[in-house]
Design an enzyme around this catalytic site. Structure first.
Site, short mmCIF file in Angstrom:
data_model
loop_
_atom_site.label_atom_id
_atom_site.label_comp_id
_atom_site.label_asym_id
_atom_site.label_seq_id
_atom_site.Cartn_x
_atom_site.Cartn_y
_atom_site.Cartn_z
N ARG A 58 0.68 -1.26 -0.01
CA ARG A 58 -0.01 0.09 0.01
C ARG A 58 0.78 1.31 0.09
O ARG A 58 0.40 2.42 -0.57
CB ARG A 58 -0.96 -0.07 1.28
CG ARG A 58 -2.26 -1.09 1.02
CD ARG A 58 -3.08 -1.15 2.14
NE ARG A 58 -2.49 -1.57 3.19
CZ ARG A 58 -2.71 -2.76 3.75
NH1 ARG A 58 -3.14 -3.66 3.07
NH2 ARG A 58 -2.14 -3.11 4.91
N GLU A 95 4.73 -10.14 15.35
CA GLU A 95 4.29 -10.64 16.43
C GLU A 95 4.42 -12.27 16.62
O GLU A 95 5.04 -12.59 17.59
CB GLU A 95 2.85 -10.39 16.71
CG GLU A 95 2.12 -10.56 18.01
CD GLU A 95 0.93 -10.28 17.99
OE1 GLU A 95 0.22 -9.77 16.98
OE2 GLU A 95 0.25 -10.49 19.05
P1 AMP Z 1 4.33 -2.23 11.46
O1 AMP Z 1 5.49 -2.72 11.20
O2 AMP Z 1 3.75 -2.95 12.97
O3 AMP Z 1 4.17 -0.88 11.72
O4 AMP Z 1 2.96 -2.48 10.44
C1 AMP Z 1 2.85 -1.94 9.50
C2 AMP Z 1 2.34 -2.49 8.34
O5 AMP Z 1 1.42 -3.57 8.57
C3 AMP Z 1 1.75 -1.52 7.23
O6 AMP Z 1 2.44 -1.90 5.88
C4 AMP Z 1 0.32 -1.54 7.22
O7 AMP Z 1 -0.01 -1.73 6.05
C5 AMP Z 1 0.21 -2.96 7.87
N1 AMP Z 1 -0.77 -2.65 9.31
C6 AMP Z 1 -0.40 -3.08 10.46
N2 AMP Z 1 -1.58 -2.92 11.22
C7 AMP Z 1 -2.55 -2.65 10.43
C8 AMP Z 1 -3.97 -2.50 10.72
N3 AMP Z 1 -4.51 -2.43 12.05
N4 AMP Z 1 -4.78 -2.07 9.27
C9 AMP Z 1 -4.09 -1.96 8.36
N5 AMP Z 1 -2.83 -2.32 8.09
C10 AMP Z 1 -2.10 -2.65 9.06
#
Ligand code: AMP
Length: 175
Positions: A58, A95
């Site tokens: 995205r 996770e």
């Molecule tokens: P993080 O590495 O934990 O910051 O997760 C970010 C990535 O996971 C991004 O590429 C987001 O598109 C996806 N992502 C994580 N949590 C969500 C959520 N609640 N809703 C949509 N996309 C998420």
């Protein structure tokens, strides 16, 4: 807040307890999509940026039109095994388990000033791994931009604690 109101929340996707923040409802709206790119362009216009790096997948949808609007190049940060030429990669923890981001080694010129873009920051793991691989190739990270911030997941704060500037267009409470 026209951007935030166009984002749809899907409860318990992809697993129980996760509120999935779905930007497809923002993207399909011509005003919402245009406004999103324009808001980011307004923030970054006039700054010294050589390239926008979008995080799969995205981050491509937001990062590519932003690069076009700013008149700079776009580089894709991809998941493992997708890029055809020689890559540099960085593993990061999820996770459960781990993942890996990769960038073509010739995507960055030494001291390129790079803006990192994704749709959402949660824990910041994906963004930090992307920053690490770009920096290993000689990039200077100007800032990191996200449409959505999930501040309760701590990624925004974590990137700032590492010394990176973070810009987000809206925020949602919770996970
Ligand atoms: P993080 O590495 O934990 O910051 O997760 C970010 C990535 O996971 C991004 O590429 C987001 O598109 C996806 N992502 C994580 N949590 C969500 C959520 N609640 N809703 C949509 N996309 C998420």
């Amino acid at each position: 807040m026209p951007i935030k109101t166009h984002i749809r929340t899907i409860e318990d996707h992809p697993k129980p307890g996760i509120q999935f923040r779905d930007i497809t409802t923002l993207l399909k709206d011509p005003v919402g999509f245009r406004l999103t790119i324009q808001e980011l362009e307004k923030h970054y216009r006039g700054l010294d940026i050589d390239k926008v790096a979008g995080i799969e997948s995205r981050g491509f949808i937001i990062g590519a039109p932003l690069a076009f609007a700013l008149g700079v190049g776009f580089i894709p940060i991809r998941k493992q095994g997708k890029l055809p030429a020689k890559t540099k990669g960085q593993d990061y923890d999820l996770e459960y388990g781990s993942d890996r981001v990769e960038v073509h080694i010739d995507a960055i010129e030494p001291n390129d000033k790079v803006l990192v873009v994704d749709d959402l920051i949660a824990t910041g793991g994906t963004a930090k791994a992307s920053i690490d691989v770009l920096e290993a190739l000689g990039a200077h990270i100007v800032e990191c931009a996200f449409v959505i911030d999930l501040p309760d997941l701590g990624g925004h704060k974590k990137l700032e604690e590492h010394g990176y500037k973070v810009h987000t267009l809206c925020a949602f409470e919770g996970h």
